[in-house]
Write a protein that holds these residues in place. Structure first.
Motif, PDB file in Angstrom:
ATOM      1  N   VAL A  99     -14.729 -82.525 -16.038  1.00 13.90           N
ATOM      2  CA  VAL A  99     -13.605 -81.991 -15.436  1.00 13.90           C
ATOM      3  C   VAL A  99     -12.256 -82.639 -16.075  1.00 13.90           C
ATOM      4  CG1 VAL A  99     -12.373 -81.613 -13.238  1.00 13.90           C
ATOM      5  CG2 VAL A  99     -14.873 -81.256 -13.386  1.00 13.90           C
ATOM      6  N   VAL A 100     -12.256 -83.988 -16.100  1.00 10.74           N
ATOM      7  CA  VAL A 100     -11.154 -84.307 -16.734  1.00 10.74           C
ATOM      8  C   VAL A 100     -10.716 -84.065 -18.162  1.00 10.74           C
ATOM      9  CG1 VAL A 100      -9.968 -86.693 -16.992  1.00 10.74           C
ATOM     10  CG2 VAL A 100     -11.553 -86.532 -15.306  1.00 10.74           C
ATOM     11  N   ASP A 146      -1.278 -82.878  -8.341  1.00 13.23           N
ATOM     12  CA  ASP A 146      -2.038 -82.818  -9.692  1.00 13.23           C
ATOM     13  C   ASP A 146      -2.794 -84.230 -10.026  1.00 13.23           C
ATOM     14  OD1 ASP A 146      -3.123 -81.260 -11.751  1.00 13.23           O
ATOM     15  OD2 ASP A 146      -1.971 -82.699 -12.903  1.00 13.23           O
ATOM     16  N   HIS A 171     -11.235 -81.346 -19.420  1.00 10.60           N
ATOM     17  CA  HIS A 171     -10.841 -79.765 -19.505  1.00 10.60           C
ATOM     18  C   HIS A 171      -9.628 -79.711 -18.441  1.00 10.60           C
ATOM     19  CE1 HIS A 171     -13.607 -78.551 -22.420  1.00 10.60           C
ATOM     20  NE2 HIS A 171     -14.443 -79.348 -21.855  1.00 10.60           N
ATOM     21  N   TRP A 172      -8.831 -80.670 -18.237  1.00 13.67           N
ATOM     22  CA  TRP A 172      -7.894 -80.751 -17.003  1.00 13.67           C
ATOM     23  C   TRP A 172      -7.001 -79.796 -16.995  1.00 13.67           C
ATOM     24  CZ3 TRP A 172      -8.883 -82.785 -12.567  1.00 13.67           C
ATOM     25  CH2 TRP A 172      -7.800 -82.777 -11.708  1.00 13.67           C
ATOM     26  N   ARG A 194      -6.487 -85.604 -10.288  1.00 15.38           N
ATOM     27  CA  ARG A 194      -7.071 -85.965 -11.624  1.00 15.38           C
ATOM     28  C   ARG A 194      -7.449 -87.456 -11.332  1.00 15.38           C
ATOM     29  NH1 ARG A 194      -5.176 -85.113 -17.251  1.00 15.38           N
ATOM     30  NH2 ARG A 194      -6.513 -86.609 -18.389  1.00 15.38           N
ATOM     31  N   ALA A 247      -7.274 -77.940 -13.171  1.00 20.31           N
ATOM     32  CA  ALA A 247      -6.179 -78.386 -12.391  1.00 20.31           C
ATOM     33  C   ALA A 247      -5.625 -76.901 -11.741  1.00 20.31           C
ATOM     34  CB  ALA A 247      -5.089 -79.202 -12.789  1.00 20.31           C
ATOM     35  N   ALA A 271     -11.017 -87.309  -9.419  1.00 19.01           N
ATOM     36  CA  ALA A 271     -11.791 -86.673 -10.648  1.00 19.01           C
ATOM     37  C   ALA A 271     -12.419 -87.834 -11.504  1.00 19.01           C
ATOM     38  CB  ALA A 271     -11.529 -85.570 -11.281  1.00 19.01           C
ATOM     39  N   THR A 272     -11.381 -88.580 -11.872  1.00 14.85           N
ATOM     40  CA  THR A 272     -11.881 -89.914 -12.801  1.00 14.85           C
ATOM     41  C   THR A 272     -12.581 -90.881 -11.963  1.00 14.85           C
ATOM     42  OG1 THR A 272      -9.642 -89.471 -13.903  1.00 14.85           O
ATOM     43  CG2 THR A 272     -10.666 -91.713 -14.079  1.00 14.85           C
TER      44      THR A 272
END
Length: 161
Positions: free
Chosen positions: A18-19, A3, A21-22, A7, A26, A10-11
């Protein structure tokens, strides 16, 4: 992939929605594929931009280069240049020889290899470079143009002699 790695990807891609609403994203099975697609597309577009900015134009692949035709050429040295170690060392490379022996083809292949490996490249003839610099009429414009030539990882100036 765990995970935290997802993340971070994505960052790094700045997928802020997306981050944000992680917790929801995820747990989906599509997220790793989405990140992979985005990374691939950005890599492709980056290469296209760098190739266009490099101005190397068309050239014959080094795999099609006729090494037997040259009377004196250190093929090992040229193949060593393809490793691009000289870029990291900030070493200058100068190729000398008579017209028509393939110097431009060789340097364009080296430049292309640098682009593929993620470096920035600028290719110009000596006439273009000197003409552009001589045509500038202000110090500010000259500084900007010099920055254009000094900023790439690899600058190739053709037709020096």
């Amino acid at each position: 992939m765990n995970d935290e790695q997802l993340r971070r990807r994505a960052t790094d891609l700045r997928l802020n929605g997306v981050v944000a609403h992680w917790a929801e994203a995820a747990s989906t099975d599509w997220l790793p594929k989405l990140l992979e697609w985005e990374e691939q597309e950005r890599t492709r577009r980056s290469l296209e931009r760098r190739i266009a900015a490099a101005s190397i134009g068309r050239f014959k692949s080094i795999s099609d280069f006729d090494w037997k035709w040259l009377k004196r050429c250190d093929r090992g040295a040229v193949e060593g240049l393809m490793s691009l170690e000289f870029i990291g060392d900030a070493t200058n490379v100068v190729m000398l020889g008579p017209n028509g022996v393939g110097k431009t083809t060789l340097v364009k292949n080296i430049a292309h290899q640098a682009l593929i490996r993620g470096h920035t490249v600028r290719f110009a003839t000596a006439g273009e470079l000197l003409g552009e610099l001589a045509a500038l009429d202000s110090d500010t414009a000259l500084r900007r143009r010099l920055h254009l030539y000094a900023s790439p990882d690899l600058l190739v100036i053709d037709e020096i002699g």
